[in-house]
Every structure is written in structure tokens, then in C-alpha cells.
Design an enzyme around this catalytic site. Structure first.
Site, PDB file in Angstrom:
ATOM      1  CB  SER A 569      -0.942   0.004   1.217  1.00 54.76           C
ATOM      2  OG  SER A 569      -1.870   1.048   1.139  1.00 54.76           O
ATOM      3  CG  LEU A 570       4.549   1.493  -2.237  1.00 53.34           C
ATOM      4  CD1 LEU A 570       5.511   1.656  -3.396  1.00 53.34           C
ATOM      5  CD2 LEU A 570       5.297   1.588  -0.925  1.00 53.34           C
ATOM      6  CB  ALA A 621       6.315  -0.668  -6.038  1.00 54.89           C
ATOM      7  CD  GLU A 622      -0.478  -3.992  -2.388  1.00 56.17           C
ATOM      8  OE1 GLU A 622      -0.581  -5.217  -2.283  1.00 56.17           O
ATOM      9  OE2 GLU A 622      -0.874  -3.176  -1.520  1.00 56.17           O
ATOM     10  CG  ASP A 623       1.610   3.420  -6.266  1.00 50.91           C
ATOM     11  OD1 ASP A 623       0.564   3.767  -5.699  1.00 50.91           O
ATOM     12  OD2 ASP A 623       2.293   4.180  -6.979  1.00 50.91           O
TER      13      ASP A 623
END
Length: 910
Positions: A569-570, A621-623
Site C-alpha cells: 500500500s504505497l 511496489a504495490e501502488d
């Protein structure tokens, strides 16, 4: 080893002036962040009358020198760095965003300068776990350090001292804490009855190993005598008996537990001239050979600086002599000797907390750097557990991780729900039962969620309370090490879903108001609260917070040999609106007032340090906002991630199945969503179905398509065939259309029919849905068929390198017929999504003329299909006719709701 052991006791002045020899000082266990290196030139040392002596330290370790700040010219420093490089590469022109990137680059340089003002190098910045928290010291003691700038008093309380807040303390205004708010407490091991203190003040113990060099029968006097005969030169023998006396007294006076506790008690140290004159007077009758040739010269200047000069020849000779380490090592004793003489100040398994006095009164907290935390049996405040198992109980690593493959097939899993029984499964259960299944299924990496200690089980693991501790729900740190090691032994990489975007807001179990203040780790006011989730938001621009978070990342790799991280959750950390805003795609939205530049710089530093310390590390990255430059090199203005997760694909499939009839599906929408951003297709990881769907109150794709398992009637065979066919097609096209990685959540490989629901008050704390139905694989049926297909899908990548290949050539997208076809490498993929229409001889363009062989067919009987395409139809020869813009074509049978993969088996030369 303490450097004071090798100094000749001329005076306090001469001791300090000669701190330029080779050995390392280690005030804390397993810590070598302070290094002393010989100077290469004769040194002139300047002192004023009221002198403050500084010791400049530098690293001799090439590994650390890579991180050390060096003074370079601007041109050299900026060589190869372009803050807007990735914009230039992609041909993007946006003045505001380009200016934002340049300002961010400048701010990052200023931040590094600020870091280097406090830390020797970036490795030290990310290695706080070496000194913070609880650590065994080699000198029969345990050291504790923690950061609590808002506290006035600090003590350790636990069952080892009867939970007394006055027995093991460090107080403000005393030597117990520094100007940054780091508190330091020493817990001295206790002498057993009848034992006497060690003869040497600096006596060390090799606590890890059982062998005892110091108990070999050689006395300390004999060791010193041999050092005198073999090492010291003539004229130095007068220092043999007392060479340890003065530095030991000096050290004890300044730092010892029986030393002064206030500045007033310490008294004033005479200035350099007074101390030197007293030393000179004391040794005026000594023979010249016994004295180093020092002298003080007064230049008569107004500011009264004295130059301490030494004979260059003597300096070169002295610096060329290495300290007598072999002799000192012989005085070190082993763990057996320690056990015989001492009892531990805090035994392994002891429960403890840190006690603070604050402006708002006393409070107890679980230490921020605790490595093992357990809830209280009566539901009260949690407590830390001192984890220091004896060497025979410490896990011994057996395997090393394989190098990262070119394509990632990631099996995402949650240990607690990995069992078939309605309970919380353990690390050992997972290791013995689930890991072999993952290997058998053909995946090459696992991604663990919910591992880090968190307050409530139903939060899945996203409200972290103790960032350095594995969750005690599943077992001990040694159990988790075994899980990682066994995974490596099976050839599986181990990734951790790391949550640093926010933290649990519970005061008594996490970091919130840790020292009684509201601005220790987090922002104050509204900025410090997540607008929708009620969690706390970190101050990423604070050096001490960065020190904590960067050290946390390095800890999991150093201690548990984790191979990579998915940063959860970036969007929550990158924007002050926590990502809850509509995005049109304009670059202005990524550089406006809602963007947290401190969070961006933290992520850049995290990637830079992780990849430098651990070259094989993988960061993901989870964005959901796809921040520009996520996977671009840091030197080109990017954030430095290796991969990003395309969550829009799984959301699209869920939306289509729930809201759109089969015959209205858009083929172009499917292909464009699955391809994502073509500029970063090689960095994309993609789900057909992510864990959020089934965990966050939604339904899994299998639950939508197949129902709840075995409660279907005979009339549902047609629906079962449709659901099974769609599941296989969705997996195949998601897996093979783009990106170099694929993610699958535990159980979805066989179409797990039930969602996940953790025990909570709303379901009467039931575990009935907090497990996996592995028994469905033990009998023939749709679930076993779906698993066979998923296993062969993984095998397809292993044998044909599907994911590692470049972007596919999508040359056929027919909205009317609902047919998609594309070429990736030597493979041709053909999908018929039409729910009713089949095609006997559907014409698909190909470039190479030859024979094409079916190597995967979703409609095979072994996968639960109808087997409409017969074996003799698996081989198709091209026709010389231009179709889809390609030179040749093949005419293939396409039953409705099926897909086939063809491989060029033989090229025909015309």
C-alpha cells in the site's frame, strides 16, 4: 576487543592522543560500526587549554567504504546522474513534474548530508538492530538501548527483576541517555555463589561456542609473560604489569556501572597543558628509551594553542607495529566458563517491558526493537520475550537461496490460514505440509503476508505493532528460520509482504505514543492518522524514524535471510490523502501539494541501501496509483523498485464476473488492462485474483463461478463447465500476456471455493473460513482438474520461458467473435471467450510458415473439459495467405469458452 588494552599508560592525554591504532572498539555486541585506522602521515595534534578531544574514525572495510560519504567534485558526484532521465527516455515533457524531480534530487542530497552528520555511513544507518534492543555483550553483561526522546526516566522491568522500575534504570540528566533521546541500560550478569570477579576488567567470553581457550590451563600471567618475550621490545617491559591499569580505570571512570552518574560527580578534567606537564614531571627521571619522544611547543599565539610534536621515525615504527591480538585472544573464555561463573542478568525466555516516566506519568511499553513478543494470557498488555537461546538450541542454517530467476511465479500465502483445520496453523505446519505442495505445483517463490507481529488476528497482519518480531501466533523465531531455510532447500525464494506505510494505532501494544508523546514515530494531528483506516502515519523525514524503518528492512534480510519485499500500500504513504482520490493520469497529480516528498525519499533510500547491502534482493511496489518512475533507476529519477504489481487486472476480472454478462465482455478492454503500461511491462507482476478480494469481505472467483463447493445439484453441470472453463482462460491469458511475473494466492491454484474470513465478533470468532480446503485435492473432480491445469501452466513457463520473453504481438482482437490471439516468442495463444459460438476453422495470422502443434489446451478432459478438439487436430499447417497483417495463417478449431497454446514445431522453407 577494546583498544585500551594495547595502550601504554603515559597519561590520560597520551592515551587519547594515541588512539590511532588498528583494533576495533565494540561497546555493543556484534557491532563493529566504530573503526580506528592508522594514519598514514606524521600527525600534528592541536589542543586548546580547555580541550574537547574528538576521535575521528574511518572504516577499513571495503564493504562499508562503499557507503561512506566522500568529498568529491560536483562533476564527479553527478556523473551518470540525471534527475529527469526517465522522462527524457520516455519522451515525456512536463515542466512541473520535471522541476519536482530536480527539487527532490537536491533534497535527497541534503538528506544524505544530514545523515552523514550523525552516521558514519549508510550501512550504519540501516543497522540499528546491532545496538538497539537487547543484546548480549562479550563482557558478561546484557546491553539494552531504545529511543524515547519524550521520556524523563527509563528502566527495564520484567520477571527477571520482579518488575521493579528502580533496579535496572537509566535517568535523564545522567549518562543513561544521549541528546537524541537514546536510552542505555546495562544488565550485569550475576556472579554465582563462591565465584570471584574476573582478574581482567575487559575479560571477554565467546558465548556462542563451548570451547574455552581461557580454560586451557595457561594462566593470564603466562600469556603476558609470553607477550613480553615475543612482542614487546627492550625498554618496554616496565609497561607489562601496568599497561592495562590506566585505560581500565579511565574506561571504568567514564563508562563503568560504578562510575559517576552525573557530570558534577565526574569532575573537571584538567586541560592538555596541565596534564602533559604533570606527566612530564612524573617521568622526568625515566631513561629515554622508555618514553615516546613527545614534546609540547608553545607558539605564543593569542588563542594559546600548543602543538604536540612526535618524532616521525618513532611514529612510523609505532604505527607499523600491530597490536598483540593473538595474546589477548588467548585470554578469552568460552561459554562453559561463563556458565560456571555467572548466571545471566536476564535469562532466555524472560518476559519484560520498558518503563518510562513521562510528563503524563509512568507507563510501560513493549520495546520498539523487541524481536519476540507475546500477548498476555489474560488478554492484558503484551510483553516482550528475551530471545537468547543457547547455541545448541539456535537454528543452524543448511541451505542458501538460489539466484533470482528471470521470471517469477510467486505463491502468496498466509501461514495462519494455511491448514485445513479450524485453528491458527504454525510455522512448522506450513513447513511440513504446504511447502512441498508449492514446490509440486511448480512455483519458484513464496510471498508471506501477516508474518510481522500485529495486534489482532483478524487484521490479517496489516496493523503491525512490533516491526522486528515474527508473530508469536505461528511459533518462535527459530521456527520461522526453519521455514525460510527449508523453502530455500526446495529452490523457493522467500518474499515478505512488508507494511511500512502505516502502523497500528493502539497505544499499549505498538509504537503509538511510545514515549508518552504524540510525535515520536508519527506525525501529530490529522497528518498522523490514516483518514479511513484509523492507523498511524510515520514521519518519514525524521532521521530517527528512518533509522528505525531502514534497519527494519535490513533486519529481516540479515536475521532471517529474506530474499525480497513487497512494499504494501504505497499509496497510503505517498500522499497525504492516503491514495483515496481520483487520478486522471495527469503528472500534476504526482507532484502537487498532496504528495509526501519525505516518503518518496525514504523509498529511494530503502531501495538504494537494500540493493547495495544485498545485491540479490528483490523489491516490489504495490501502488494502485502507478507513481511515475516506480521501477526506474534511482540515478535516472526513479524510485528503484525491481517490480510493480498490476492490481487492476484482478479488479477487472472480478468486475466482469459480477457485473457484466459473458457475451458483453470487451476483448480490447481485457487486453489493454492486462498489458498495463507497455513501458514497464517487463517490470510488471500480475494477479488473476489477489488475496484482497477474498479476505476483504468479497468472494473469490471460484466462489462466484463454482459456488460454495459440494452443495451443487445435478442441474448445475452446465454451470460447472462454464465456471471451470472461464477460470482456466482467465488464468492463462493473465499469466501469459505480459509481465515477467505472476502471483497466485494460496488455494486459488485449484479454485478454492470459499472466501477467507478471520475469526471476529461478527462471526462469533469462528475459524470455519480461516483455513484452506486441501481435502478437495484428494479426490477426482473439478478442483483436482483445475490444479492439474495450474500445474501445467507453471510447467509451460518453466519449459518455454513464457514470462521471461518480451512483449507479445497482439495481432488479433475481434469484439464480435470474442476472439483474442497473440504471439509471444515461438508460441501462439488463441482464446475464444464467446459463451456459445464455436468455430471449426478460425483463421489466425502467423508470421512463420510451418507446422504448429498444440502444447496446452484448456478443454482437455484431464483439466475438466469436454475434449472437443481431437488429438489429430493438434497439428496445424500454415496456409500462405496474408491475415492480421502477417504473411501466413493457420485455420484452427475454436470451441466456445476454450483457449489453446500452439508452438511452431517445424519451419517450412518456401
Amino acid at each position: 576487543m577494546h583498544v585500551f588494552s594495547y595502550l601504554k599508560p603515559h597519561s590520560i592525554f597520551s592515551e587519547m592522543a594515541s588512539l590511532c591504532i588498528e583494533p576495533k572498539i565494540s561497546l555493543y555486541p556484534n557491532n563493529s560500526i566504530i573503526h580506528i585506522q592508522p594514519r598514514s602521515k606524521p600527525q600534528i595534534i592541536f589542543f586548546t587549554r580547555k580541550v574537547k578531544i574528538k576521535i575521528k574514525c574511518s572504516s577499513t572495510d571495503p564493504q562499508q567504504q562503499r557507503f561512506t560519504r566522500k568529498k568529491k567534485s560536483v562533476a564527479e558526484t553527478e556523473k551518470g546522474v540525471d534527475p529527469v532521465g526517465f522522462l527524457t527516455k520516455l519522451g515525456i515533457t512536463h515542466k512541473a513534474f520535471a522541476q519536482f524531480l530536480r527539487e527532490r534530487h537536491k533534497s535527497l542530497k541534503d538528506l544524505k548530508a544530514e545523515i552523514f552528520a550523525r552516521h558514519h555511513n549508510l550501512q550504519e544507518m540501516a543497522s540499528g538492530f546491532e545496538i538497539l534492543g537487547m543484546h548480549r555483550h562479550k563482557e558478561h553483561r546484557v546491553d539494552y538501548m531504545d529511543w524515547a526522546p519524550g521520556a524523563r526516566y527509563c528502566a527495564l522491568v520484567g520477571d527477571f527483576n520482579g518488575w521493579s522500575p528502580t533496579e535496572n534504570t537509566a535517568r535523564e540528566g545522567h549518562f543513561g541517555h544521549d541528546d537524541y533521546g537514546y536510552w542505555f541500560i546495562i544488565l550485569e550478569d550475576k556472579l554465582r555463589e563462591g565465584e570471584k570477579p574476573d582478574e581482567l576488567y575487559f575479560q571477554q567470553y565467546n558465548y556462542v561456542d563451548d570451547y574455552d581457550k581461557g580454560d586451557s590451563g595457561v594462566t593470564i600471567e603466562e600469556v603476558f609473560q609470553r607477550a613480553n618475550d615475543e612482542y614487546w621490545e627492550p625498554g618496554e617491559d616496565r609497561f607489562i604489569k601496568n599497561r592495562l591499569e590506566l585505560p581500565a580505570k579511565l574506561y571504568e571512570r567514564l563508562f563503568g556501572p560504578n562510575g559517576p552518574q552525573t557530570i558534577e560527580e565526574l569532575g573537571e578534567i584538567p586541560d592538555a597543558e596541565t596534564r602533559y606537564r604533570a606527566h612530564e614531571e612524573l617521568h622526568k627521571d625515566d631513561p629515554p628509551s622508555n618514553l615516546p619522544p613527545f614534546d609540547v611547543i608553545d607558539d605564543g599565539k593569542e588563542y594559546d594553542v600548543f602543538n604536540v610534536m612526535a618524532d616521525p621515525a618513532w611514529q612510523q615504527k609505532f604505527r607499523g607495529k600491530k597490536p598483540p591480538l593473538p595474546y589477548w585472544t588467548e585470554t578469552r573464555k568460552g561459554r562453559k566458563a561463563w556458565l560456571k561463573k555467572y548466571t545471566p542478568a536476564i535469562p532466555h525466555g524472560s518476559k519484560y517491558r520498558v518503563y518510562f516516566n513521562t510528563p503524563d506519568g509512568p507507563l510501560e511499553r513493549v520495546p520498539a526493537w523487541a524481536t519476540f513478543v507475546q500477548p498476555d494470557a489474560e488478554g492484558k498488555q503484551a510483553y516482550a520475550v528475551h530471545w537468547e537461546p543457547p547455541p545448541e538450541s539456535t537454528y543452524k542454517w543448511k541451505h542458501t537461496a538460489t539466484k533470482a530467476p528471470k521470471s517469477l511465479r510467486i505463491y502468496e500465502c498466509h501461514v495462519g490460514i494455511s491448514g485445513s483445520e479450524p485453528k491458527i496453523s504454525s510455522f512448522n505446519d506450513f513447513t511440513e505440509e504446504v511447502l512441498p505442495h508449492i514446490k509440486r505445483a511448480g512455483y519458484n517463490a513464496i510471498q508471506l503476508i501477516g508474518i510481522v507481529e500485529h495486534k489482532d488476528y483478524f487484521t490479517v497482519g496489516y496493523r503491525v505493532t512490533n516491526f522486528f518480531a515474527v508473530s508469536s501466533r505461528y511459533g518462535t523465531p527459530e521456527d520461522f528460520k526453519r521455514l525460510v531455510d527449508e523453502a530455500h532447500g526446495l529452490g523457493l525464494l522467500v518474499f515478505l509482504d512488508i507494511v511500512q506505510a502505516y502502523s497500528a494505532a493502539d497505544d499499549m501494544v505498538g509504537l503509538s505514543r511510545f514515549d508518552g508523546s504524540n510525535d515520536c514515530y508519527f506525525h501529530t494531528g490529522k497528518r498522523g492518522q490514516h483518514k479511513y483506516w484509523g492507523t498511524r502515519m510515520f514521519k518519514y523525514g525524521d532521521l530517527d524514524v528512518m533509522h528505525f524503518l531502514l534497519s527494519n528492512l535490513n533486519w529481516w534480510v540479515s536475521e532471517y535471510k529474506i530474499d525480497g519485499f513487497q512494499f504494501h500500500s504505497l499509496a497510503s504513504m505517498l500522499y497525504t490523502h492516503n491514495g483515496f482520490a481520483s487520478f486522471s493520469g495527469d503528472l500534476e497529480e504526482y507532484c502537487n501539494q498532496y504528495v509526501d516528498k519525505d516518503a518518496l525519499m525514504y523509498l529511494i533510500l530503502a531501495n538504494e541501501i537494500l540493493h547495495a547491502l544485498h545485491p540479490n534482493i528483490i523489491t516490489i511496489a504495490e501502488d494502485v496509483t502507478f507513481y511515475p518512475g516506480l521501477c526506474e533507476p534511482i540515478s535516472q529519477g526513479g524510485l528503484g523498485f525491481d517490480y510493480y504489481v498490476n492490481l487492476s487486472a484482478s479488479e477487472m476480472w472480478l468486475s466482469l464476473l459480477e457485473n457484466t454478462p459473458d457475451h458483453e465482455w470487451s476483448m480490447s478492454k481485457i487486453t489493454s488492462t492486462l498489458l498495463g503500461n507497455r513501458n514497464y511491462a517487463d517490470k510488471m507482476l500480475i494477479y488473476a485474483e489477489n488475496h484482497h478480494q477474498s479476505i476483504s469481505g468479497g468472494r473469490s472467483l471460484a466462489e462466484i463461478l463454482l459456488g460454495q463447493g459440494n452443495d451443487r445439484g445435478p442441474q448445475s453441470n452446465e454451470l460447472l463447465l462454464r465456471g471451470s472453463s472461464l477460470l482456466k482462460m482467465i488464468k492463462l491469458i493473465t499469466f501469459a500476456i505480459g509481465g515477467h511475473g505472476y502471483l497466485n494466492f494460496m488455494g486459488n491454484e485449484f479454485g478454492h471455493p470459499k472466501r477467507v474470513e478471520f475469526p471476529m465478533p461478527s462471526n462469533n470468532n469462528s475459524f470455519s473460513l480461516a483455513n484452506r480446503c486441501w481435502d478437495l485435492l484428494e479426490k477426482e473432480g473439478v478442483y483436482r482438474d483445475l490444479f492439474r491445469f495450474d500445474k501445467d501452466l507453471m510447467k509451460l513457463d518453466k519449459t518455454q520461458n513464457v514470462l521471461a520473453r518480451g512483449l507479445p504481438n497482439i495481432h488479433h482482437v475481434n469484439e464480435t467473435n470474442m476472439v483474442i490471439s497473440y504471439i509471444r516468442g515461438p508460441l501462439l495463444f488463441v482464446f475464444n471467450f464467446h459463451p456459445t459460438d464455436s468455430y471449426e476453422r478460425y483463421c489466425i495470422g502467423v508470421d512463420e510458415a510451418g507446422e504448429y502443434q498444440v502444447i496446452l489446451n484448456t478443454d482437455e478432459i484431464r483439466y475438466g473439459g469436454q475434449g472437443i478438439i481431437k488429438e489429430e487436430q493438434y497439428l496445424q499447417r500454415t496456409v500462405s495467405r496474408r491475415v492480421d497483417g502477417l504473411r501466413n495463417c493457420i485455420e484452427v478449431p475454436l470451441p466456445s469458452g476454450t483457449a489453446q497454446v500452439y508452438k511452431l514445431s517445424r519451419i517450412l522453407r518456401i
